[in-house]
Design a protein around this motif. Structure first.
Motif, PDB file in Angstrom:
ATOM      1  N   ALA A   1       0.710  -1.227   0.080  1.00 55.38           N
ATOM      2  CA  ALA A   1       0.002  -0.061   0.037  1.00 55.38           C
ATOM      3  C   ALA A   1       0.906   1.118   0.031  1.00 55.38           C
ATOM      4  O   ALA A   1       0.734   2.099  -0.739  1.00 55.38           O
ATOM      5  CB  ALA A   1      -0.756  -0.234   1.262  1.00 55.38           C
TER       6      ALA A   1
ATOM      7  N   ASP B   1      -5.042  -2.360   9.873  1.00 53.42           N
ATOM      8  CA  ASP B   1      -4.994  -1.051   9.581  1.00 53.42           C
ATOM      9  C   ASP B   1      -4.743  -0.062  11.014  1.00 53.42           C
ATOM     10  O   ASP B   1      -5.158  -0.601  12.098  1.00 53.42           O
ATOM     11  CB  ASP B   1      -6.269  -0.513   8.840  1.00 53.42           C
TER      12      ASP B   1
ATOM     13  N   SER C   1      -8.346   2.727   5.474  1.00 53.45           N
ATOM     14  CA  SER C   1      -7.940   1.175   5.293  1.00 53.45           C
ATOM     15  C   SER C   1      -7.013   1.232   4.063  1.00 53.45           C
ATOM     16  O   SER C   1      -7.421   2.197   3.021  1.00 53.45           O
ATOM     17  CB  SER C   1      -9.142   0.588   5.092  1.00 53.45           C
ATOM     18  N   GLN C   2      -6.047   0.573   4.253  1.00 51.72           N
ATOM     19  CA  GLN C   2      -5.087   0.797   3.159  1.00 51.72           C
ATOM     20  C   GLN C   2      -5.299   0.213   1.657  1.00 51.72           C
ATOM     21  O   GLN C   2      -6.058  -0.720   1.577  1.00 51.72           O
ATOM     22  CB  GLN C   2      -3.602  -0.076   3.278  1.00 51.72           C
ATOM     23  N   TYR C   3      -5.285   1.098   0.706  1.00 56.04           N
ATOM     24  CA  TYR C   3      -5.728   0.427  -0.879  1.00 56.04           C
ATOM     25  C   TYR C   3      -4.409  -0.307  -1.170  1.00 56.04           C
ATOM     26  O   TYR C   3      -3.329   0.153  -1.117  1.00 56.04           O
ATOM     27  CB  TYR C   3      -5.702   1.815  -1.783  1.00 56.04           C
TER      28      TYR C   3
ATOM     29  N   ASP D   1      -6.944   7.131  -6.314  1.00 60.07           N
ATOM     30  CA  ASP D   1      -6.705   6.595  -4.847  1.00 60.07           C
ATOM     31  C   ASP D   1      -5.419   6.907  -3.940  1.00 60.07           C
ATOM     32  O   ASP D   1      -5.456   6.846  -2.860  1.00 60.07           O
ATOM     33  CB  ASP D   1      -6.801   5.017  -5.215  1.00 60.07           C
TER      34      ASP D   1
ATOM     35  N   ALA E   1      -5.634   8.244  -0.161  1.00 58.42           N
ATOM     36  CA  ALA E   1      -4.993   7.737   0.963  1.00 58.42           C
ATOM     37  C   ALA E   1      -4.333   8.460   2.164  1.00 58.42           C
ATOM     38  O   ALA E   1      -4.159   8.216   3.091  1.00 58.42           O
ATOM     39  CB  ALA E   1      -3.891   6.739   0.139  1.00 58.42           C
TER      40      ALA E   1
ATOM     41  N   TYR F   1     -12.061   8.091  -2.381  1.00 61.21           N
ATOM     42  CA  TYR F   1     -11.614   7.064  -3.074  1.00 61.21           C
ATOM     43  C   TYR F   1     -12.387   6.559  -4.202  1.00 61.21           C
ATOM     44  O   TYR F   1     -13.518   7.074  -4.419  1.00 61.21           O
ATOM     45  CB  TYR F   1     -11.332   5.611  -2.181  1.00 61.21           C
TER      46      TYR F   1
ATOM     47  N   HIS G   1      -9.034  -3.331  -0.416  1.00 63.66           N
ATOM     48  CA  HIS G   1      -8.368  -2.650   0.880  1.00 63.66           C
ATOM     49  C   HIS G   1      -8.146  -3.497   1.912  1.00 63.66           C
ATOM     50  O   HIS G   1      -8.854  -4.816   1.729  1.00 63.66           O
ATOM     51  CB  HIS G   1      -9.552  -1.434   1.461  1.00 63.66           C
TER      52      HIS G   1
END
Length: 395
Positions: free
Chosen positions: A233, A304, A310-312, A327, A331, A338, A359
């Motif tokens: 990410a 997370d 939440s990490q993409y 995105d 982030a 997003y 994610h």
């Protein structure tokens, strides 16, 4: 509206920027596929069923005549039955977007040359439910039941140290660790504090205490580490913010371990005291570290940080991964949304053309829904490295 996106150029192993991704409103990531079956313990041996006795010849002949008569009767009835009316031809069903299940991601990772990362993700899907509710719990390897991770949540065979050290970015950190970092003031302080309880010995071999238990060695004798890389990410985020087409893409090492540390633990020590003419001059004990163990350990999890988005992890399909620039900006900004929708690169009814945003939270949702998915700890094999000259520490 067409969107720009980045796709992996496998020939140059670089991101290649393209245009033409279109949002697909009617598609949604599937989580319907059942998780892999849990391992079943071997069943107890069952005695074979005894063979039935042979029938009496006369009874067998009567049974055969009855079966022949019955078959003739059914055949005659079938011949006398009129043919059913022809059914109208069914209309062709409307074409729809083929489903993409989250458990298809490991297969797509293999297409992007990430086989070790795929194996670790498949292990996660196949595991029983295991996760740490907080960051502190994760560091302490405590699960949702308030108990230490069970033994089956440790993987010591999938990732090899030689494989980790193939990329230059990891090899250079390894060289720095064994040549410089283990001799730093911080490392000497850690060595001092670790060895004080053992200063009454003449020598120390940590395998005599820890055996082949990597977790025990790590807990008792690890004293230095160096960090390598960023997570998948983080790499995607930096790439998209920079908007640099020729940036190096995440590789299998990134997919498998993300951001990780290479660790050094004490391997062997020689203790001695200052002696002159057979008389102890000082009560100070000199410890000479003559060998270390080097290894990698990392938690495989989809946690997370509390309070963060939440990490993409990219837009995935059965054919691989693309990333959407918006995105990357979202982030790091709470004000930019997003691209939450799937996008298509061509005909959306063709399998693999629709890419879905993934994610960390998607894996947690799958975990809650199926009550499966095991966060686990990865340990590589260990390498013994002689320390020449020895590191001297006074206790």
């Amino acid at each position: 509206m067409d969107l720009s996106y980045y796709k992996i150029n496998k020939l140059l192993w670089r991101w290649s920027k393209k245009d033409g991704a279109r949002i697909v409103r009617e598609a949604k990531l599937s989580m319907d596929k059942a998780p892999p079956a849990l391992p079943v313990p071997p069943a107890a041996k069952v005695s074979p069923t005894p063979k039935p006795p042979k029938p009496d010849p006369l009874v067998q002949m009567v049974d055969d005549l009855y079966r022949a008569s019955d078959a003739f009767s059914r055949s005659k009835k079938w011949l006398d039955t009129p043919a059913p009316p022809k059914q109208p031809k069914p209309t062709k069903p409307e074409k729809t977007v083929p489903p993409f299940d989250i458990q298809e991601i490991p297969g797509a990772m293999r297409k992007e040359a990430m086989p070790i990362g795929a194996r670790l993700m498949e292990r996660w899907f196949a595991g029983r439910l295991n996760y740490s509710p907080t960051d502190d719990d994760e560091r302490g390897k405590i699960n949702q039941d308030g108990k230490p991770y069970p033994p089956d949540m440790y993987d010591t065979t999938t990732v090899k140290l030689d494989w980790v050290l193939k990329p230059e970015r990891a090899r250079s950190k390894y060289d720095y660790l064994i040549n410089e970092a283990i001799r730093s003031d911080k490392a000497r302080k850690a060595l001092h504090d670790t060895l004080v309880p053992y200063k009454g010995r003449s020598d120390l071999f940590t395998t005599d205490i820890c055996g082949d238990d990597p977790e025990r060695l790590h807990k008792l004798f690890q004293f230095q580490r160096v960090g390598v890389d960023g997570t998948l990410a983080e790499k995607i985020k930096l790439q998209l913010i920079a908007d640099v087409e020729r940036s190096v893409v995440p590789d299998d090492l990134t997919a498998a371990l993300g951001s990780f540390n290479i660790y050094a633990a004490i391997g062997s020590v020689r203790f001695s005291q200052d002696i002159a003419s057979g008389v102890i001059v000082s009560s100070t004990t000199k410890a000479e570290i003559t060998g270390i163990w080097v290894y990698v350990t990392d938690s495989y999890t989809f946690t997370d940080k509390q309070g963060d988005r939440s990490q993409y992890l990219g837009h995935w399909s059965s054919d691989g991964v693309i990333v959407i620039p918006l995105d990357g900006v979202a982030a790091i900004s709470p004000y930019i949304p997003y691209v939450e929708s799937p996008v298509t690169l061509g005909n959306p009814v063709i399998k693999g053309e629709v890419h879905y945003p993934i994610h960390n939270s998607d894996f947690r949702q799958w975990q809650i829904r199926h009550q499966r998915g095991g966060d686990f700890v990865v340990f590589t094999d260990r390498r013994f490295v002689p320390v020449v000259p020895p590191i001297k520490v006074y206790l």
